[in-house]
Design a protein around this motif. Structure first.
Motif, short mmCIF file in Angstrom:
data_model
loop_
_atom_site.label_atom_id
_atom_site.label_comp_id
_atom_site.label_asym_id
_atom_site.label_seq_id
_atom_site.Cartn_x
_atom_site.Cartn_y
_atom_site.Cartn_z
N CYS A 1 0.79 -1.21 -0.03
CA CYS A 1 0.12 0.05 -0.08
C CYS A 1 0.82 1.23 -0.07
O CYS A 1 0.19 2.47 -0.22
N GLY A 2 2.07 1.19 0.27
CA GLY A 2 2.98 2.30 0.40
C GLY A 2 2.70 3.10 1.77
O GLY A 2 2.94 4.27 1.45
N SER B 1 24.04 7.74 1.28
CA SER B 1 24.18 6.55 1.95
C SER B 1 22.78 5.79 2.16
O SER B 1 22.90 4.57 2.74
N ASP B 2 21.91 6.50 1.72
CA ASP B 2 20.49 5.72 1.69
C ASP B 2 20.29 4.80 0.31
O ASP B 2 19.21 4.36 0.42
N LEU C 1 8.13 2.26 7.00
CA LEU C 1 8.47 2.27 5.69
C LEU C 1 9.70 3.42 5.66
O LEU C 1 9.69 4.33 6.26
N ARG C 2 10.62 3.04 5.00
CA ARG C 2 11.67 3.82 4.75
C ARG C 2 11.50 5.10 4.05
O ARG C 2 10.98 4.95 2.87
N VAL C 3 11.92 6.13 4.44
CA VAL C 3 11.96 7.44 3.92
C VAL C 3 12.73 7.76 3.07
O VAL C 3 13.94 7.68 3.54
N LEU D 1 19.66 -1.27 9.63
CA LEU D 1 18.76 -2.02 10.43
C LEU D 1 17.75 -3.02 9.78
O LEU D 1 16.71 -2.62 9.28
N LYS D 2 18.35 -4.13 9.47
CA LYS D 2 17.71 -5.37 8.69
C LYS D 2 17.80 -6.64 9.47
O LYS D 2 18.71 -7.19 9.10
#
Length: 601
Positions: free
Chosen positions: A147-148, A161-162, A153-155, A171-172
């Protein structure tokens, strides 16, 4: 206020819940510990006053008038029962405590019982509860991605670095999933901020969350409720007030209070490590010398012990500790956790063998892992298993080379903080002397809380301190301070001063804290010219045993031994961790709950 009047508060609290014993018993399934260690003492001394000598009683030496009616630790009965708040249950309490001591201290051939027996239904529902939470958590993660939308959720950001094409996700892991989908659901039960001293009664600040417990914020003044609640026009018609409904819910609460205009809850403290109640009577017992020390010494020396971080107060504390424990010398460090974490690597390294109790504290585990020594664990409090490991270690030697170990050290605790059990020290020492192994004893929870004069597990178990090579303890529990100590021979302490990281790299203990430790020691030892220390020690023992006995009478599964100030109540089921904590807080009881991964499932 007499000791009977003050201790009656503890009795009233427990008797008041007796009629709910069946309901409480139904919640005895979840991995939780309630640390009633310190608060059992100050539950009986909720207000400090100059009449403190009428407040508590002690269990050794010359008994005061308030304790002349009690049995001491040797089981001697005193004549007058008029001032004994536990006179009607004294005999039963002493029988239970004596039975535990006879079995776990003096009996030499106790078969190891292993882990406590868990009912099949409780075990099944516990695993089912964790399975349901994990499955639901994964489902929510899947739908959030589809659904997004979702809190976790990652922003996307403009930072290089993202870009996960080039950088691994930090963090996984299972820990991150546990934090998001399990821990955050009950985060309000942990890290509760307080706004008072950790005495018998404690002010717990109210917190609110706008994102489903992902983040928690202190509510502050009542006016903030208007910002937190969009529809604040709802009125409490039954009370004919202009207050909003959420505000009236707070103000009409039985335990509502304002602390410096901040919304708080007045609770009976069942979670702080204030064993001897120095947080309650600090103004009477320790304030004057501690405040006076500020005129001659700084709050911090801003230096390490080996440079400019040693004052006369540091030397006085070390002398006092070594004298109190019957050792040649001692060293004090600025943090209890680091005392183990930095001392153990200094004492053992490659080529040495550490044999550790399976339930030793994390600080011991971290120190052992950092040492480079080989590590073996023996079943908790099972000296027969310890002897088997020592035999094998001596016969087989090191792996591959079979060369003998440079040294073998056995590490145990006086009282285990998550189990409430004291160590089978007599047999541990007996086995170690038989095979030439060193003994390292962690008395973080037992020093000042066990024994006729508060000298810890060695005194309680009747073990000569000279048979313990390394004695470790902290000042955060029974002494109302911070930091830790190591007491041993002059050679060992001299070595640690030059090789222990906490001594040569860490900032030294605050001189003000040193004075607090000195003052509390003098009270315990009776060097202040009063019997307050004796009364505190007896009060801790009596309150602990009474509280444990009543919890068991309610049908709760309580771990640990009598005469231990720690009461771990097993809840088992993960869903009941939050329910128990919230219901206790609602009723004005500040408890500590502990779940996975701090304790195993």
């Amino acid at each position: 206020m007499t000791v009977r009047m003050r201790r009656s508060r503890l009795r009233q609290m427990l008797n008041k819940t007796n009629y709910k014993s069946k309901t409480v018993d139904s919640t005895t399934t979840a991995t939780t510990q309630v640390d009633d260690d310190d608060t059992l003492t100050h539950a009986s001394s909720e207000e400090s006053s100059l009449t403190y000598q009428e407040d508590h009683h002690h269990h050794s030496g010359t008994m005061t008038h308030s304790s002349s009616n009690n049995k001491n630790n040797n089981g001697k009965t005193h004549k007058n029962n008029d001032n004994d708040p536990y006179a009607d249950v004294r005999e039963r309490m002493e029988e239970l405590a004596s039975a535990d001591k006879a079995r776990f201290v003096y009996e030499s051939n106790i078969p190891h019982e292993g882990e406590p027996t868990i009912p099949t239904f409780a075990a099944f529902t516990t695993y089912l509860g964790y399975a349901a939470l994990i499955v639901c958590g994964h489902i929510r993660d899947i739908f959030a991605k589809l659904c997004g939308k979702g809190r976790y959720l990652r922003v996307k950001t403009p930072y290089v670095s993202d870009d996960t094409k080039y950088y691994a996700t930090l963090l996984k892991s299972w820990e991150n999933f546990y934090t998001r989908r399990l821990y955050h659901r009950i985060q309000d039960c942990f890290n509760r901020p307080i706004a008072s001293n950790p005495g018998a009664h404690i002010s717990v600040l109210e917190r609110v969350s706008q994102d489903g417990n992902k983040t928690m914020h202190v509510l502050g003044p009542l006016e903030n409720l208007q910002q937190q609640t969009p529809n604040n026009s709802t009125t409490n018609k039954n009370n004919n007030t202009n207050k909003s409904l959420p505000e009236s819910i707070y103000t009409h609460g039985e335990h509502f209070m304002l602390n410096e205009n901040r919304v708080a809850r007045d609770c009976l403290n069942l979670g702080s490590y204030n064993y001897l109640g120095f947080a309650d009577d600090w103004n009477v017992t320790c304030k004057d010398p501690v405040m006076k020390s500020l005129t001659n010494f700084p709050v911090s020396t801003s230096s390490v012990r080996t440079e400019y971080g040693t004052t006369q107060l540091h030397k006085d504390v070390e002398t006092l500790v070594s004298t109190f424990l019957g050792k040649q010398d001692a060293i004090v460090l600025n943090m209890g956790f680091n005392t183990n974490a930095t001392t153990i690597p200094a004492l053992v390294n490659h080529g040495d063998l550490l044999i550790s109790d399976a339930l030793n504290h994390t600080s011991i585990v971290n120190g052992a892992r950092a040492s480079g020594a080989s590590i073996r664990t023996f079943r908790h409090n099972d000296t027969h298993h310890l002897e088997e490991i020592l035999k094998e270690a001596i016969v087989m030697g090191r792996p591959r080379t079979r060369r003998p170990w440079n040294k073998i050290m056995v590490i145990v605790e006086g009282i285990y903080s998550m189990e409430g059990e004291y160590c089978d020290l007599r047999n541990v020492v007996k086995v170690c002397k038989k095979y030439g192994a060193y003994v390292y004893l962690d008395e973080a929870h037992s020093i000042g809380a066990m024994g006729a004069t508060g000298r810890g597990c060695t005194e309680y178990c009747g073990v000569d301190p000279q048979d313990i090579d390394i004695m470790m303890g902290t000042f955060t529990k029974s002494f109302g301070g911070m930091g830790g100590y190591i007491a041993a021979s002059k050679e060992v302490i001299g070595f640690l001063r030059q090789n222990c990281a906490a001594s040569i790299y860490h900032n030294s203990l605050s001189p003000v804290v040193c004075q607090q430790i000195i003052s509390s020691f003098k009270v315990i030892m009776g060097q202040d010219g009063t019997t307050i220390g004796k009364q505190k020690l007896q009060a801790l023992r009596d309150n602990s045993n009474y509280f444990r006995m009543k919890l068991q009478d309610m049908g709760l599964h309580v771990l640990g031994h009598y005469d231990s100030p720690i009461m771990p109540v097993m809840l088992y089921n993960p869903t009941k961790i939050a329910a128990f904590s919230r219901e206790c807080l609602k009723r004005g009881l500040a408890v500590v709950v502990v779940g996975f991964p701090a304790v195993p499932i």
